[in-house]
Scaffold this motif. Structure first.
Motif, short mmCIF file in Angstrom:
data_model
loop_
_atom_site.label_atom_id
_atom_site.label_comp_id
_atom_site.label_asym_id
_atom_site.label_seq_id
_atom_site.Cartn_x
_atom_site.Cartn_y
_atom_site.Cartn_z
N ARG A 108 0.83 -1.21 0.00
CA ARG A 108 0.00 0.00 0.00
C ARG A 108 0.87 1.26 0.00
NH1 ARG A 108 -1.84 2.71 4.56
NH2 ARG A 108 -3.49 4.25 4.19
N ASP A 109 1.91 1.27 0.82
CA ASP A 109 2.79 2.44 0.87
C ASP A 109 3.40 2.75 -0.49
OD1 ASP A 109 2.29 2.72 3.53
OD2 ASP A 109 4.16 1.80 4.21
N GLU A 110 3.86 1.73 -1.17
CA GLU A 110 4.50 1.95 -2.47
C GLU A 110 3.51 2.48 -3.49
OE1 GLU A 110 7.74 1.83 -3.07
OE2 GLU A 110 8.03 1.34 -0.95
N LEU A 111 2.28 1.95 -3.45
CA LEU A 111 1.24 2.41 -4.38
C LEU A 111 0.90 3.87 -4.12
CD1 LEU A 111 -1.21 -0.65 -4.37
CD2 LEU A 111 0.65 -0.15 -5.99
N LEU A 112 0.95 4.26 -2.85
CA LEU A 112 0.59 5.64 -2.49
C LEU A 112 1.70 6.64 -2.80
CD1 LEU A 112 -1.29 5.11 0.93
CD2 LEU A 112 -2.28 5.70 -1.29
N ARG A 113 2.89 6.14 -3.13
CA ARG A 113 4.00 7.05 -3.43
C ARG A 113 3.78 7.84 -4.71
NH1 ARG A 113 9.27 6.31 -1.66
NH2 ARG A 113 9.98 6.73 -3.77
N TYR A 114 2.97 7.31 -5.62
CA TYR A 114 2.74 7.99 -6.89
C TYR A 114 1.25 8.26 -7.07
CZ TYR A 114 7.09 5.43 -7.48
OH TYR A 114 8.33 4.91 -7.29
N PRO A 115 0.88 9.44 -7.57
CA PRO A 115 -0.53 9.66 -7.87
C PRO A 115 -1.03 8.62 -8.87
CG PRO A 115 0.80 11.63 -8.38
CD PRO A 115 1.73 10.58 -7.88
N ASP A 116 -2.19 8.06 -8.61
CA ASP A 116 -2.77 7.01 -9.46
C ASP A 116 -1.92 5.74 -9.48
OD1 ASP A 116 -4.89 8.71 -10.28
OD2 ASP A 116 -3.62 9.58 -11.83
N GLY A 117 -0.99 5.60 -8.52
CA GLY A 117 -0.14 4.42 -8.49
C GLY A 117 -0.94 3.13 -8.37
N ALA A 118 -1.96 3.14 -7.54
CA ALA A 118 -2.76 1.93 -7.33
C ALA A 118 -3.55 1.56 -8.59
CB ALA A 118 -3.71 2.13 -6.15
N GLU A 119 -4.14 2.57 -9.22
CA GLU A 119 -4.92 2.29 -10.43
C GLU A 119 -4.02 1.75 -11.54
OE1 GLU A 119 -7.03 5.66 -11.97
OE2 GLU A 119 -7.92 4.46 -13.60
N LEU A 120 -2.83 2.34 -11.66
CA LEU A 120 -1.89 1.87 -12.68
C LEU A 120 -1.56 0.39 -12.48
CD1 LEU A 120 0.23 2.44 -14.95
CD2 LEU A 120 1.84 2.99 -13.12
N VAL A 121 -1.26 0.03 -11.25
CA VAL A 121 -0.92 -1.36 -10.94
C VAL A 121 -2.13 -2.28 -11.12
CG1 VAL A 121 -0.24 -2.92 -9.07
CG2 VAL A 121 1.03 -0.80 -9.46
N THR B 24 -6.62 0.42 -1.94
CA THR B 24 -5.75 1.57 -2.12
C THR B 24 -6.17 2.42 -3.32
OG1 THR B 24 -3.97 0.22 -1.23
CG2 THR B 24 -3.35 2.32 -2.20
N THR B 25 -6.68 1.76 -4.36
CA THR B 25 -7.21 2.52 -5.50
C THR B 25 -8.35 3.42 -5.05
OG1 THR B 25 -6.66 0.72 -7.04
CG2 THR B 25 -8.27 2.33 -7.79
N ASP B 26 -9.30 2.85 -4.31
CA ASP B 26 -10.42 3.65 -3.80
C ASP B 26 -9.90 4.81 -2.96
OD1 ASP B 26 -11.82 1.65 -4.93
OD2 ASP B 26 -12.92 1.07 -3.13
N GLU B 27 -9.02 4.48 -2.05
CA GLU B 27 -8.48 5.47 -1.12
C GLU B 27 -7.80 6.62 -1.87
OE1 GLU B 27 -5.46 3.67 1.17
OE2 GLU B 27 -5.39 5.23 2.72
N GLN B 28 -6.99 6.27 -2.84
CA GLN B 28 -6.22 7.26 -3.59
C GLN B 28 -7.12 8.09 -4.50
OE1 GLN B 28 -3.11 5.46 -6.04
NE2 GLN B 28 -1.66 6.89 -5.13
N GLN B 29 -8.05 7.41 -5.15
CA GLN B 29 -9.00 8.09 -6.02
C GLN B 29 -9.79 9.11 -5.22
OE1 GLN B 29 -8.56 7.31 -9.41
NE2 GLN B 29 -9.66 5.39 -9.35
N HIS B 30 -10.27 8.67 -4.06
CA HIS B 30 -11.09 9.52 -3.22
C HIS B 30 -10.29 10.70 -2.68
CE1 HIS B 30 -13.82 10.32 0.33
NE2 HIS B 30 -14.62 10.33 -0.70
N HIS B 31 -9.06 10.42 -2.31
CA HIS B 31 -8.19 11.46 -1.78
C HIS B 31 -7.91 12.53 -2.82
CE1 HIS B 31 -4.05 13.02 -0.71
NE2 HIS B 31 -4.74 13.31 0.34
N GLN B 32 -7.65 12.07 -4.05
CA GLN B 32 -7.36 13.01 -5.13
C GLN B 32 -8.60 13.81 -5.53
OE1 GLN B 32 -3.81 10.18 -6.99
NE2 GLN B 32 -5.64 10.56 -8.20
N ALA B 33 -9.76 13.17 -5.47
CA ALA B 33 -11.01 13.88 -5.77
C ALA B 33 -11.27 14.94 -4.71
CB ALA B 33 -12.17 12.89 -5.84
#
Lengths: 189, 189
Positions: free
Chosen positions: B84-97, B143-152
């Motif tokens: 999760r930490d590594e995915l959160l290092r980049y914007p949209d990292g989780a969605e990309l993966v 993490t995708t949900d979390e990151q998407q929501h955070h960016q929104a």
DNA sequence: ACCTGAACACCGTTCAAGT
DNA sequence: ACCTGAACACCGTTCAAGT
């Protein structure tokens, strides 16, 4: 003269395009053409494409329903495979729903249904929501992979056909076992 | 004169663009511009954009590593939060993966690491792979949900901030409990 | 082997203007 | 209130041709 176009007309046309051409066919221009309307007309009914897709995702999961099995474990398993079936009805159905869920824009129905079953099984509201999100992420994630891979194979991009079938139920049962363990420790208290 | 461009140059430039602008910035034209090259030059090194993105996804998960906790349950939990930490290092990292995984084009590392831990814990190869996919789907999906929501939320598109933090560990523990139960029944046989 | 230049066939979104 | 017409600012991919 006939009335104008409604949101239901738009999402309905979009669902037809999705059925025939997948996510690739869900372009604002194509949806508008299907309704004999300019593409800009859609923006009076929806803020943007993402909102429109979320409404389509709602349609995709609208027919997911609870089963009436006696044991809660079987109701959960039934709910999971029912959700998977509905996602598989449309090309890219799983990916569409995954995106809508990620943006918190729709397709909340699966999460609600799982949460309801888990609270009935004896979980607290909070634990039930967490467990429900585990189930939803697995079902939607697994089905996205499965569908993506299946479509790639049809296009000849991949030749070997994975033996992924049967693995879905195994995964679901693993999570059910986790939920059982948690409910058991609650009952012991 | 200097040598031509390599695949590593391309994925490296793409990672920079991802860091600064998210998935939106990962356009063939922009990547090419970053390398002072025509966009068509990229197609000599990669078949298409999807293959390129998969290589970038590999970079994103490259630093995920096993921990050295004694109990396998804690190693699994550590692996999950490390991913999760590594995915959160980049914007949209989780969605990309998530996309790379769905297309079976890359980012297989997390699945391999989870599988290894679970076989060490006593699972058979087959069961370990299924359980690993449950973990990966949950971590990447959550993490995708979390990151998407955070960016929104940053863009002001959403105001309420979800109390989703802490729920990640709860979800992971639920799956660990399921794995424990399965290993226990194996040992009992 | 590796890249350029240019084209092809698309996209989502905005906005003045119409009725 | 609801839609048109036209534009703006982009996309991924292909392919002959160059070196």
């Amino acid at each position: 003269m006939v009335d104008g176009i409604t949101r239901a007309d738009i999402t309905g046309a979009a669902l037809v395009l999705l059925t025939n051409g997948g996510l690739h066919a869900l372009a604002m221009r194509r949806i508008a053409a299907e309704l004999d309307v300019q593409q800009s007309a859609l923006y009076w009914h929806f803020d943007n494409k993402q909102q429109l897709l979320a409404a389509v995702a709602d349609l995709v999961v609208a027919r997911v329903e609870a089963t009436n099995a006696r044991k809660w474990q079987n109701r959960i398993l039934g709910l999971g495979s029912r959700l998977r079936d509905e996602l598989l009805r449309y090309p890219d159905g799983a990916e569409l729903v995954a995106t809508a869920i990620a943006f918190r824009l729709g397709a909340g129905r699966p999460h609600q249904l799982f949460t309801a079953e888990l609270t009935r099984a004896g979980m607290g509201d909070d634990d039930a929501r967490v467990a429900a999100s585990v189930f939803v992420h697995f079902v939607v994630g697994y089905t996205t992979d499965e569908q993506q891979h299946h479509q790639a194979a049809e296009l000849g991009a991949i030749d070997r056909l994975d033996v992924a079938t049967g693995r879905f139920d195994q995964g679901l049962r693993l999570i059910v076992a986790g939920a059982e363990a948690q409910i058991a420790t609650l009952d012991a208290t």
